[in-house]
Design a protein around this motif. Structure first.
Motif: not given
Ligand code: PGA
Length: 238
Positions: A116-130, A132-133, A135-146
């Motif tokens: 009963k502890i609320e998670p605060i999820l952090c996500i965010g891309e690195d400079k390289e992914s940004l 190379k364009g 970012r979207e796949s990077f964030l979606l991968h983090q979100l989908n896995s979570y």
């Protein structure tokens, strides 16, 4: 509701001094702003005793329930430090950098939810992914896995790694684009109620510009939260 999180990381804070500085500069508490302080494990008890009017969060947790895991702290043990513990950060880039995979982030989250502890999820891309364009796949991968197993965080903080701790926040355009990606994902999952936060070099100087963005329900602050007065200046602008 708006959220303002202080992530003190591994910095040594004189908690009494921080409290005085904060209280001397922030007198009006608003019902629609929840302020969350995340100290290191050792300071959880003192913070929860001193900050009766703030919420308390931890910075990390073990992905295991109990057992032979040297150096780790379970969700149940976090609650032993303070039963006022409401939140815990998972997936911070500094913890991911140390080796936490998306799978581990989800496991940690499940341990928190079971206690009963609320998670605060952090996500965010690195400079390289940004760059190379990607970012979207990077964030979606983090979100989908979570979200794969039905885990659900209380808050999501978009924290582009390239804007953390450098004294210059991401620009509005980049934050907006990332928030749109996250919002679209959440809408598809019918989870659009999860509040979105931004983190990365937030300060009293740039908070108003950042919070002017729609979709944004708050900020996660590192360096500028270490000083009670500076953090109060940020809180006042909400
Ligand atoms: P920063 O840290 O405000 O010092 O950039 C933010 C964070 O890492 O959460």
């Amino acid at each position: 509701m708006k959220y303002l999180i202080a992530n003190w990381k591994m910095n040594s804070i004189d908690i009494s001094k921080w409290k005085n500085d904060f209280e001397n500069h922030h007198k009006e508490f608003k019902d629609n702003l929840e302020i969350i302080v995340c100290p290191n494990f050792i300071d959880l008890t003192e913070c929860s005793e001193k900050f009766t009017y703030l919420s308390i969060g931890a910075q990390d947790v073990s992905s295991h329930r109990e057992g032979s895991f040297t150096g780790q702290i379970s969700a149940k043990q976090l609650l032993k430090a303070t039963n006022k513990l409401k939140y815990c950060i998972v997936g911070h880039s500094e913890v991911r950098h140390k080796g936490d995979s998306n799978f581990l982030v989800r496991e940690k989250s499940e341990q928190l939810i079971n206690n009963k502890i609320e998670p605060i999820l952090c996500i965010g891309e690195d400079k390289e992914s940004l760059g190379k364009g990607e970012r979207e796949s990077f964030l979606l991968h983090q979100l989908n896995s979570y979200f794969e197993n039905g885990s659900c965080p209380k808050l999501i903080a978009y924290e582009p790694i390239w804007a953390i701790g450098i004294g210059r926040a991401a620009d509005q355009k980049n934050i907006k684009e990332a928030l749109e990606i996250i919002s679209k994902f959440l809408k598809y999952k019918k989870l659009e109620k999860i509040p979105l936060l931004y983190g990365g070099s937030v300060s009293a100087e740039n908070i108003e510009e950042i919070m002017a963005l729609s979709y944004l329900s708050g900020c996660l602050v590192g360096n500028s939260s270490l000083d009670g007065k500076e953090f109060a200046r940020i809180a006042k602008k909400f």
